[in-house]
Design a protein around this motif. Structure first.
Motif, mmCIF file in Angstrom:
data_model
loop_
_atom_site.group_PDB
_atom_site.id
_atom_site.type_symbol
_atom_site.label_atom_id
_atom_site.label_comp_id
_atom_site.label_asym_id
_atom_site.label_seq_id
_atom_site.Cartn_x
_atom_site.Cartn_y
_atom_site.Cartn_z
ATOM 1 N N ALA A 172 0.831 -1.208 0.000
ATOM 2 C CA ALA A 172 0.000 0.000 0.000
ATOM 3 C C ALA A 172 0.858 1.249 0.000
ATOM 4 N N MET A 173 1.939 1.245 0.777
ATOM 5 C CA MET A 173 2.821 2.404 0.815
ATOM 6 C C MET A 173 3.522 2.601 -0.516
ATOM 7 N N ALA A 174 3.853 1.508 -1.190
ATOM 8 C CA ALA A 174 4.458 1.612 -2.525
ATOM 9 C C ALA A 174 3.499 2.284 -3.500
ATOM 10 N N VAL A 175 2.204 1.960 -3.400
ATOM 11 C CA VAL A 175 1.194 2.580 -4.267
ATOM 12 C C VAL A 175 1.081 4.077 -3.963
ATOM 13 N N ILE A 176 1.057 4.420 -2.672
ATOM 14 C CA ILE A 176 0.968 5.834 -2.278
ATOM 15 C C ILE A 176 2.176 6.617 -2.790
ATOM 16 N N ALA A 225 1.566 0.175 11.342
ATOM 17 C CA ALA A 225 2.020 -0.719 10.271
ATOM 18 C C ALA A 225 2.468 0.073 9.048
ATOM 19 N N LEU A 226 1.712 1.110 8.693
ATOM 20 C CA LEU A 226 2.063 1.923 7.525
ATOM 21 C C LEU A 226 3.352 2.714 7.767
ATOM 22 N N VAL A 227 3.525 3.195 8.992
ATOM 23 C CA VAL A 227 4.748 3.934 9.294
ATOM 24 C C VAL A 227 5.949 2.995 9.270
ATOM 25 N N ALA A 251 12.718 2.418 -8.639
ATOM 26 C CA ALA A 251 13.051 2.214 -7.234
ATOM 27 C C ALA A 251 11.806 1.884 -6.414
ATOM 28 N N VAL A 252 10.716 2.626 -6.631
ATOM 29 C CA VAL A 252 9.490 2.371 -5.878
ATOM 30 C C VAL A 252 8.936 0.983 -6.196
ATOM 31 N N ALA A 253 8.923 0.618 -7.469
ATOM 32 C CA ALA A 253 8.366 -0.673 -7.867
ATOM 33 C C ALA A 253 9.191 -1.840 -7.325
ATOM 34 N N VAL A 254 10.511 -1.754 -7.479
ATOM 35 C CA VAL A 254 11.375 -2.862 -7.054
ATOM 36 C C VAL A 254 11.362 -3.020 -5.539
ATOM 37 N N VAL A 297 -3.600 13.887 0.209
ATOM 38 C CA VAL A 297 -4.609 13.335 1.122
ATOM 39 C C VAL A 297 -4.098 12.044 1.761
ATOM 40 N N ALA A 298 -3.540 11.156 0.947
ATOM 41 C CA ALA A 298 -3.063 9.868 1.453
ATOM 42 C C ALA A 298 -1.902 10.053 2.432
ATOM 43 N N LEU A 299 -0.930 10.894 2.058
ATOM 44 C CA LEU A 299 0.215 11.132 2.927
ATOM 45 C C LEU A 299 -0.191 11.863 4.202
#
Length: 505
Positions: free
Chosen positions: A63-67, A212-214, A247-250, A422-424
């Motif tokens: 989820a964090m990778a998507v954000i 968990a997200l942090v 970088a985000v994807a990998v 909003v997400a961040l």
């Protein structure tokens, strides 16, 4: 006859970073090295399960990778129009105004120094333990930390591409081992078989998801390196975009799938108890029966090098922030000088090394726990600061393109940055609200507010400093955020004129 600043400056320094030394692969390496993949999969994910008590750590990483991918849309769009080693600082300056930019710069210096210096605690403790267990060598943690500090201090003033080679070797090895460990764990599941329960999106609405997200976010810290090194890339407009999304994807897939593999090997219902029992040794305990001692020893060694790679990468980030602020005279101009021989931000690098040395000596003399009080507490604090910077930058993208679209699509300049803001912002709220959980302290402990308050103080000091620069040095104030386009000051050691001098008309 007066001597110009350029003539008066030592011949071994310049005010620009080395050009065209980094390609896409090199920038990706610096980003992922800062993220320390094996440290995250062996330590971060396991600690996340143990501290939060949630099975949802794998889906939190995804989820964090998507954000962050959503955040990267506007971030990369802005990078095509602004090239500056102090990227978050520069972006906030252009999008939200110069005072906000200086406030963000002070937050960035605190956050990235916290991340870099905090890692010395983990590096020293893990290296000390490994030397004792493997070779019977008894060395205190702070000696190991200072040994790592000395190597980082030397590499920090050398050519950036040479540092890239060092990081590349470490990174490829640790990614390979992390991937092998994940495959082995999935190939040898617990009695319940291969379960995908830990990847259920329902965990994103469960209690404790903020922690968990942090926990997941700390694995991505170092994300800014794609633009921090933009002035040293061969083609900034293309390199930064490619490197950011790669970088985000990998890292997102590696973290998410590795954390999921842990739940497969223990069973989803047993992962929290196993993590609390074995801590960072969990992954090694799970793979040892199937791979043997050699691979376990290799994994432990790469755990140490993973921490070192992160130390080196964050050192470069901090050095370039000091350089960017010194070049624009927001901080003493001497920080904005680079080595003519290596192109490295020599003064900024030395300053960061000196600061790290003082803190390490202080922790050693104070007898503090290197894992809890230095590694865990200080890096978590740094992660909070980076989250604040990302939230501000996402809003700054909207402000920047709101005045001029500059040929960018509505999705890139408004829609994606708004969704990311909003997400961040939501993750930031949850982080502060559950900071006691992250620190492992009582809810009434003043520490839960002391760390977030430190960034509020840094931001206020930055805003105040911007006001003083506007009054005392309007030329410096006008150049805030301009990066390489800022005019070098006449005296590299100057900061503000004496109070007795009249302000320029």
């Amino acid at each position: 006859m007066r001597t110009s600043s350029r003539t008066a400056t030592s011949s071994n320094v310049a005010n620009t970073l080395a050009r065209s030394r980094l390609g896409t692969a090199s920038v990706v390496i610096f980003v992922m090295a800062a993220a320390a993949p094996l440290t995250v999969t062996a330590g971060g994910a396991t600690s996340g399960f143990a501290i939060t008590g949630s099975q949802g750590i794998p889906v939190a990483y995804l989820a964090m990778a998507v954000i962050l991918a959503l955040f990267a849309v506007g971030y990369v769009a802005m990078s095509r129009h602004l090239v500056n080693a102090g990227s978050f600082y520069s972006y906030v300056s252009h999008g939200l105004g110069r005072p906000a930019g200086v406030g963000a710069a002070f937050v960035a210096l605190l956050a990235y120094n916290a991340m870099q210096i905090g890692l010395y605690g983990g590096f020293g403790a893990v290296l000390s333990g490994w030397l004792g267990d493997r070779f019977g060598i008894d060395v205190t943690w702070w000696l190991c930390a200072l040994a790592g500090w000395a190597v980082v201090a030397v590499l920090g003033v050398l050519r950036i591409d040479l540092n890239g080679l060092v990081l590349a070797v470490m990174l490829l090895a640790e990614v390979a081992v992390a991937a092998v460990f994940a495959v082995v764990m999935v190939a040898h599941p617990a009695e319940v078989g291969v379960s995908f329960a830990a990847l259920s999106p329902t965990f994103l609405t469960s209690a404790g998801i903020g922690a968990a997200l942090v926990t997941a976010l700390t694995g991505f810290v170092g994300f800014e390196a794609t633009t921090v090194f933009s002035e040293e890339t061969r083609d900034p407009k293309r390199t930064v975009a490619r490197a950011t999304f790669i970088a985000v994807a990998v890292t997102g897939l590696l973290y998410g799938l590795s954390a999921w593999a842990l739940t497969v090997a223990t069973g989803p219902d047993n992962i929290v108890a196993a993590a609390q029992e074995h801590s960072t040794e969990l992954i090694f305990t799970l793979v040892q029966p199937h791979l043997g001692q050699f691979f376990v020893d290799l994994g432990h060694m790469l755990f140490v090098t993973s921490l070192f790679a992160a130390l080196l990468s964050f050192h470069h980030t901090v050095g370039r922030y000091f350089f960017s602020l010194g070049r624009e005279q927001v901080l003493p101009g001497v920080l904005g000088r680079t080595s003519r021989r290596t192109g490295a931000p020599k003064a900024g690098s030395i300053t960061q090394s000196a600061l790290a040395f003082v803190v390490l000596v202080g922790y050693a003399l104070g007898g503090a726990d290197p894992i809890v009080h230095l590694f865990f507490w200080i890096t978590v604090c740094g992660g909070l600061g980076v989250l604040i910077l990302m939230t501000l930058t996402s809003a700054a993208v909207i402000g920047f393109f709101g005045r001029d679209s500059r040929g960018e699509s509505f999705w890139r300049r408004i829609a994606a940055p708004l969704l990311a803001s909003v997400a961040l912002g939501w993750v930031l709220y949850l982080t502060v609200a559950q900071f006691d959980v992250l620190l492992g302290v009582d809810q009434a402990s003043p520490l839960r507010w002391a760390f977030p308050a430190a960034f509020a103080v840094a931001a206020v000091l930055g805003l105040g400093w911007a006001g003083l620069l506007k009054a005392w040095r309007p030329d410096v104030y006008a150049a805030i955020g301009l990066g390489a386009n800022a005019m070098p000051a006449a005296n590299p050691f100057a900061l503000v004129p004496r109070l007795t001098e009249a302000a320029p008309r």
